[in-house]
Write an enzyme that holds these catalytic residues in place. Structure first.
Site, PDB file in Angstrom:
ATOM      1  N   HIS A 307       0.865  -1.177   0.000  1.00 19.07           N
ATOM      2  CA  HIS A 307       0.000   0.000   0.000  1.00 19.07           C
ATOM      3  C   HIS A 307       0.901   1.226   0.000  1.00 19.07           C
ATOM      4  O   HIS A 307       1.966   1.206   0.605  1.00 19.07           O
ATOM      5  CB  HIS A 307      -0.879  -0.009   1.257  1.00 19.07           C
ATOM      6  CG  HIS A 307      -1.980   0.979   1.225  1.00 19.07           C
ATOM      7  ND1 HIS A 307      -1.787   2.312   1.489  1.00 19.07           N
ATOM      8  CD2 HIS A 307      -3.295   0.830   0.941  1.00 19.07           C
ATOM      9  CE1 HIS A 307      -2.943   2.942   1.369  1.00 19.07           C
ATOM     10  NE2 HIS A 307      -3.872   2.076   1.041  1.00 19.07           N
ATOM     11  N   ASP A 364      -7.991  -4.739   0.231  1.00 19.72           N
ATOM     12  CA  ASP A 364      -8.620  -5.430  -0.898  1.00 19.72           C
ATOM     13  C   ASP A 364      -8.402  -6.936  -0.860  1.00 19.72           C
ATOM     14  O   ASP A 364      -9.074  -7.683  -1.571  1.00 19.72           O
ATOM     15  CB  ASP A 364      -8.038  -4.909  -2.229  1.00 19.72           C
ATOM     16  CG  ASP A 364      -8.156  -3.412  -2.336  1.00 19.72           C
ATOM     17  OD1 ASP A 364      -9.268  -2.916  -2.153  1.00 19.72           O
ATOM     18  OD2 ASP A 364      -7.139  -2.742  -2.582  1.00 19.72           O
TER      19      ASP A 364
END
Ligand code: MLT
Length: 428
Positions: A307, A364
């Site tokens: 991320h 996700d």
């Protein structure tokens, strides 16, 4: 004493003020740098640029901390519900019982959309992705509520736009799905709570009774809460930037939906499921795919890991992983791709390649597994992200407006041709 940063350019010193946030984050305010020195700063992809100050969401990517208005995400996911969190994000504090009741009742009363909206929906070909439909229909709300285009609306009028948007997005989202499968749409049932109503519009058939499963309602509330805001991510920055031009709430959010649609942003949860499916179809050997991910000559990319801002576990991923286990157990689902996901995570967390690069599973990675378990089709995953992110977009748009932020207008370093004379076509 105020702190300053000293910038030395061509032997000349410039003092730029240092701004400090409530969690001791520090930033150098370079707003006057160009006026004083002729220099701008360059930061492609805004990796180190604070576009605004904000009192909504605190994120510490090094420590894996996420808080909405000061409240840890873990507590909100466990104890709150989506509508309460929406109120918290938008209005800054947890509502009293009466405030929450009024807020929920107002949203319930506005779930119906104008029948002309169905005509617009009917015009979309069956090949349309529901995110495209969602973005277009949210933008078209400006046609039904033209007063929302007035940038000088009172707070009361803005509040009505907020209520309408929160209420109608779930109807529009569910209708875009029904339309994509060629089924009749379901009208909202206002006696239901927000998540139950959405499930009813998504899954009920006019021909049968639809039983709402409380396990599914809980899971949905949790997922929406976990996606509700994430400070200045791509879609939120888009909403603020579009809104800074005095665009209406509906147009700004529609632009945010388009940004979220990108596979590098909200589209990633769909990509994770597609990757897990492909690994399953290839025999389910997670170790093989870990090796492929490490091979720089192999085009395979491990989706749902790493991320931009988390250099530690994404706190949302921890909660979602636990929820995925609970939901699948409660629903009696044995999904082999959950096993593959856990094996991949385990292998990556113990592999120096991933550890050194701080590549942890992100939000996700597990969310799609829950969406699948509760019957949401893959191409609706990003729409679910948009439903969840809506209160954050609204809160950020409202904050930008209340802070009277100037129109967003980055600069550039020009690298094109220098001045040259026009050459007529026969001489080229
Ligand atoms: C998000 O929740 O918006 C994503 O994790 C992306 C981001 O924060 O950059």
């Amino acid at each position: 004493m105020s702190e300053f940063a000293e910038i030395i350019l061509e032997g000349k010193s410039y003092q730029m003020p240092v701004v400090e946030g409530s969690e001791n984050e520090k930033a150098i305010d370079i707003a006057s740098l160009r006026a004083q020195s002729g220099y701008i700063t360059l930061d492609s992809g805004y990796k180190n640029t604070g576009a605004t100050t904000s009192a909504i969401t605190f994120l510490d990517g090094e420590q894996g901390i996420l808080r909405y208005r000061g409240y840890p995400i873990e507590q909100l996911a466990e104890k709150s519900n989506f509508i309460e969190v929406a109120y918290l994000l938008i209005y800054g504090s947890l509502p009293t019982e009466q405030e929450l009741q009024d807020f929920s009742d107002r949203i319930r009363r506005h779930t119906l959309v104008n029948e002309d909206m169905r005509k617009i929906l009917d015009g979309f070909p069956s090949t349309s992705h529901p995110m495209g439909i969602l973005s277009a229909l949210i933008s078209s709300l400006t046609a039904f509520y033209p007063e929302s285009l007035n940038p000088n609306q009172s707070q009361e009028e803005v509040d009505l736009s907020i209520i309408r948007l929160l209420a109608k997005i779930s109807t529009i989202a569910a209708w875009s799905y029904k339309n994509s499968i060629g089924h009749p749409v379901n009208y909202p049932k206002n006696k239901l709570d927000y998540c139950s109503n959405f499930l009813h519009m998504m899954f009920a058939y006019p021909t049968e009774d639809y039983e709402i499963n409380p396990v599914v309602v809980d899971a949905l509330n949790k997922l929406l809460i976990l996606h509700a805001d994430h400070e200045q991510n791509c879609s939120t920055s888009t909403v603020r930037l579009v809104g800074s031009a005095n665009a209406s709430l509906y147009s700004s959010v529609s632009a945010g939906i388009s940004a979220l649609w990108g596979p590098l942003h909200g589209g990633a949860n769909q990509a994770v499921i597609e990757m897990l499916e492909a690994i399953k179809a290839d025999g389910g050997d997670s170790k093989k795919y870990i090796e492929k991910a490490k091979d720089k000559d192999d085009p395979f990319r491990l989706m749902g890991f790493g991320h931009r801002v988390y250099k530690n576990f994404d706190p949302r991923a921890k909660i979602i992983k636990k929820a995925a286990d609970e939901v699948l157990t409660a629903l009696g689902i044995n999904d082999p791709i959950l096993t593959i996901a856990k094996e991949l995570e385990e292998a990556a967390l113990n592999d120096p390649y991933f550890v050194e690069r701080k590549l942890y599973p992100n939000v996700d990675f597990y969310s799609g597994i829950i969406y699948r378990a509760i019957g949401i089709p893959t191409d609706m995953f990003t729409v679910m992200f948009a439903l969840g992110r809506l209160p954050g977009w609204i809160a950020q748009w409202k904050e930008m407006r209340e802070n009277k932020e100037p129109i967003g207008r980055p600069r550039q370093v020009y690298t094109g041709a220098t001045e040259r004379d026009y050459v007529s076509i026969e001489k080229r």
